[in-house]
Write an enzyme that holds these catalytic residues in place. Structure first.
Site, PDB file in Angstrom:
ATOM      1  N   GLY A  24     -10.847 -35.880  -3.883  1.00  0.00           N
ATOM      2  CA  GLY A  24      -9.482 -35.443  -4.006  1.00  0.00           C
ATOM      3  C   GLY A  24      -9.148 -34.406  -3.170  1.00  0.00           C
ATOM      4  O   GLY A  24     -10.098 -33.668  -2.501  1.00  0.00           O
ATOM      5  N   CYS A  25      -7.768 -33.967  -3.131  1.00  0.00           N
ATOM      6  CA  CYS A  25      -7.567 -32.811  -2.031  1.00  0.00           C
ATOM      7  C   CYS A  25      -7.682 -31.519  -2.819  1.00  0.00           C
ATOM      8  O   CYS A  25      -8.566 -30.748  -1.851  1.00  0.00           O
ATOM      9  CB  CYS A  25      -6.009 -32.922  -1.959  1.00  0.00           C
TER      10      CYS A  25
END
Length: 868
Positions: free
Chosen positions: A685-686
């Protein structure tokens, strides 16, 4: 070079390459008090305070290694880019033309160790400043002890027999004192107390043994440098017959500069610059061409200050425009020379600027010369100077042109962008190399910004110096290899309008490019508007974008409607070894794929069964699943149901497999060894990527759980309408959400094997993430210790940049790397705050997916990824 504009009493901007200045605190204190220790470590010896002498290596490899070590230490006072570009600039001239440094006598008395450390640092990176020192305070003290009363006339010391006798002894003593201080630090230095200046009597009856310099012996200076020793000079001169004469040290430094024409003339004093007599504030920069006459009218400019300014102007008037004078203290010399921000007072000739509002006011011959030499549109034949002038003449909203008198810089702003938004547009900005080196670009920018507080402009994605534009902008939007910048827009609605027009223009440009058979725009780079180009005046040279070797791999993209899917398409479009075979989206089925110009592609709506068929037929080498959480399972099962299906690469951008041990977690910086040949990759995920990069180097030093305060632009909320991507709801707002048990909190904790606390927020900007991470430490550490840990951890990582300052979201939006910096340590030494910024759509998603695919498919890891 991409300088920052810094407010000053007499300036609008700092010098780009010829600046000089002070250490920032508190790091300054650490650097200055530990110069000797750093030098000792770099040379693998005990500190200079010990009796051992420095052992010189006879190998080029050892010397280069030491230079690299000292260069890294310089990164403590400025960015890597600043330091390296100044080193290149200073090293581009003959050694004796780098700098003349005049040292006041008080500096030798009060700051000898600091001065020696500063000069040693310069020498370790291959620079040879020519040092000329005075000894005024020391001479006055000895004269007083000998019963001689100092006498001056017109500011010149009258030098009789006794004064000259004492002066010779003082100069010799002070000269050897500095040489010995340098030698103690392992820096070779050669005492040259005489034999450099030839002089005649200034006026023997009036001043006695005071000389007027008539010649400079350059050979003695050059011989010292050829021998690898810093030349240390005094201001004593001799007549042709051998009579010693006294010369003012400032005057001698000026004469030396006239002969050598160095890039820098540095006057070291204890005050660290010139000060405004009315405000008491230090003067940052003086541009003589623009400010000299007005400056001399100021009531506080009198006596010694007026004389100093006049002498400097007379000196610079006869030197190349690239030369400048810096007045600075010894402790601030490094930052003055190697950073954009500076610290002392910079004095340069500067440039008189113009502002015109009609074509008739422009010098058309000079305008033609700069456009034909520097403008890519004119050079490529896509437009002519005549056509450009005609367009300006017929501009409905009018324009303003800015530049300097010799037309080394030209900027043109249209009063309206021509699209009905009412926002001015920067249509052209070109500059010569000379103007860039002398920072005229920033001066022109500052001038036009006074007239245009709001502005839009466009820069090519591949421009190496995008950071300069990000620094000038309030916001940006990236699409199809172009970046729209804006500043001063007063509402979200205006931003939306400007961005929407930009997106439509880019989409149309790609459609036109795809259908074009020949011509200048057949490569998909057609311009529907005037922009900065990839050969912007701020470029410092070309760069290798990616390797073109290797086979072409076919990619199937499932779920391309979202922002991440669009970024993936853009990256693959510029990737030499990846091509899109299929792109699937239920909502866009039947529409042409925009932003992809390698060959025509139409959106399809692939079912799991169709994915199985195309996998079995070998039409696709890798599938990228850009789907929401919990949706990709049927497609994964379809691929895995095919015989030998595990040879197919699946890269899942959702969170579905980030906790599954049978899938490889695709954070290359920490899991690179497992990625070659991997067929099941879960893309992090970012928030999770940025958080792990911010925390992992300190994992062994934690005494508790890190707390992560995360803020994302609203693109992170996806395209499906919600309060978190509603610009009206976000306006003047910061929205916290999922305050506990966020999926990224669990992901980071799982991957680190250490619990973290995560508090996400969404902000009213489009793209980019800030992560402010608070971490308790299990031992006392300094900011220097921590930064060193991070630099070592990420040494060689091309997509992680460790910086000294606090990274900002706007500096990172549109970039493919993560920035980690700040390193704020609590006074106890037991708690640190680290800041990371990451583009949620790029390194937080699309870029990382391509990075993972490159490794798994046997390509170079960074192929197709712009390495800014």
């Amino acid at each position: 070079m991409i300088p920052q504009i810094r407010a000053a009493t007499h300036t609008t901007a700092r010098s780009a390459l010829l600046r000089a200045g002070a250490y920032s605190t508190p790091r300054a204190t650490v650097m200055m008090t530990n110069h000797r220790r750093y030098l000792a470590l770099a040379a693998n010896r005990t500190p200079a305070s010990s009796t051992s002498k420095r052992s010189y290596s006879n190998t080029a490899t050892s010397a280069q290694s030491e230079k690299e070590t000292i260069t890294k230490l310089l990164y403590n006072i400025g960015s890597r880019k600043e330091v390296e570009q100044y080193l290149r600039h200073f090293s581009s001239v003959e050694s004796q033309k780098f700098a003349v440094i005049k040292v006041g006598g008080a500096v030798l008395t009060d700051e000898l160790d600091t001065l020696a450390s500063a000069l040693t640092f310069l020498n370790r990176v291959g620079l040879y400043p020519i040092v000329l020192h005075g000894a005024g305070p020391q001479l006055n003290k000895l004269l007083e002890g000998a019963g001689v009363i100092p006498d001056y006339h017109d500011g010149i010391r009258i030098t009789d027999d006794k004064t000259l006798e004492i002066a010779r002894k003082v100069f010799m003593s002070e000269n050897l004192k500095l040489v010995e201080a340098l030698e103690k630090m392992g820096t070779r230095a050669r005492p040259l107390p005489g034999g450099i200046f030839t002089a005649e009597y200034l006026d023997k009856e009036r001043y006695g043994y005071v000389g007027k310099i008539t010649g400079v012996n350059k050979e003695a200076i050059q011989s010292s440098i050829r021998a690898g020793a810093l030349p240390i000079l005094t201001s004593l001169a001799e007549t042709p017959a051998g009579q010693i004469l006294n010369v003012n040290a400032d005057v001698a430094a000026g004469e030396l500069a006239r002969v050598l024409e160095p890039l820098k003339i540095v006057y070291l004093n204890e005050k660290n610059g010139l000060y405004n007599g009315d405000t008491g504030k230090k003067i940052d920069v003086i541009n003589l061409d623009e400010e000299y006459d007005e400056l001399l009218k100021q009531p506080w400019v009198k006596y010694g200050t007026k004389l100093k300014i006049k002498e400097i102007k007379e000196l610079l008037d006869h030197l190349p425009r690239s030369s400048s004078v810096a007045i600075i203290s010894a402790g601030h010399l490094h930052k003055e020379l190697f950073t954009d921000s500076g610290a002392g007072t910079l004095i340069r000739r500067g440039f008189k600027l113009f502002k015109h509002q009609s074509v008739d006011q422009l010098d058309k011959d000079r305008l033609r010369k700069i456009l034909e030499a520097e403008d890519p549109e004119v050079k490529a034949g896509r437009t002519s100077v005549s056509s450009f002038l005609h367009a300006l003449e017929n501009s409905k909203g009018g324009f303003k042109a800015y530049g300097d008198e010799p037309y080394e810089v030209l900027a043109v702003v249209r009063n309206d962008d021509g699209k009905g938004s009412g926002v001015p547009s920067l249509e052209k900005f070109v500059a010569s190399k000379s103007a860039i080196l002398n920072n005229v670009t920033d001066n022109v920018w500052a001038l036009l910004s006074k007239d245009y507080p709001s502005l839009t402009w466009v820069v090519d994605q591949n421009d190496e110096n995008k950071g300069w534009h990000f620094d000038k902008a309030d916001g940006s939007f990236n699409k199809n290899g172009k970046i729209l910048f804006w500043k001063g827009l007063d509402s979200v609605d205006t931003v939306e309008s400007v961005v929407s027009r930009f997106v439509n223009e880019q989409s149309q440009a790609n459609v036109d490019a795809a259908t074009s058979k020949t011509g200048a725009f057949a490569d998909g780079q057609r311009r529907g508007f005037s922009t900065f180009s990839s050969t912007s005046p701020f470029r410092t040279g070309g760069r290798r974008m990616y390797s073109t070797a290797g086979p072409v791999k076919k990619i199937g993209l499932i779920g391309a409607r979202g922002y991440t899917g669009q970024e993936l398409i853009r990256i693959v479009n510029n990737h030499p070894n990846l091509e899109i075979a299929y792109v699937s989206s239920r909502e866009l089925e039947g529409k042409p794929l925009e932003g992809y110009t390698k060959h025509p592609v139409t959106y399809v709506n692939l079912s799991a069964e169709q994915v199985k068929e195309k996998t079995q037929s070998g039409e696709v080498d890798a599938w990228i699943l850009a789907l929401p959480n919990g949706v990709c399972k049927p497609f994964v099962e379809a691929v895995e149901s095919v015989e030998e299906g595990k040879k197919m690469v699946l890269c899942d951008l959702s969170a579905d497999h980030r906790f599954t041990d049978t899938w490889t977690y695709g954070l290359p910086e920490f899991n690179r060894a497992k990625l070659p040949g991997a067929t099941r990759i879960s893309n992090p995920g970012c928030y999770a990527t940025g958080s792990q990069l911010a925390i992992r180097p300190l994992l062994a030093h934690l005494s508790g759980n890190p707390s992560i305060f995360g803020v994302s632009g609203y693109s992170g909320a996806g395209t499906k309408p919600s309060p978190n991507n509603d610009v009206n709801h976000l306006r003047d707002n910061l929205i916290p959400y999922s305050l506990t048990n966020h999926i990224h909190e669990r992901e980071v904790s799982h991957q680190l094997g250490h619990e973290v606390h995560f508090m996400p927020h969404v902000a009213p900007y489009f793209q980019g993430i800030n992560l402010t991470v608070n971490m308790p430490l299990n031992k006392t550490m300094t900011a220097a210790d921590i930064r060193e840990i991070y630099e070592q951890a990420y040494d060689g990582e091309k997509l992680v940049h460790v910086v000294k300052n606090i990274p900002l979201v706007k500096e990172n939006a549109g970039h493919h790397f993560v920035k980690v910096g700040g390193f704020g340590v609590h006074s106890s030494g037991k708690r640190v705050v680290v800041v990371a910024t990451i583009d949620n759509l790029l390194k937080g998603a699309a870029t990382q997916a391509v990075q993972n695919l490159n490794i798994s498919l046997g390509l170079d890891e960074y192929t197709g990824i712009p390495l800014d």
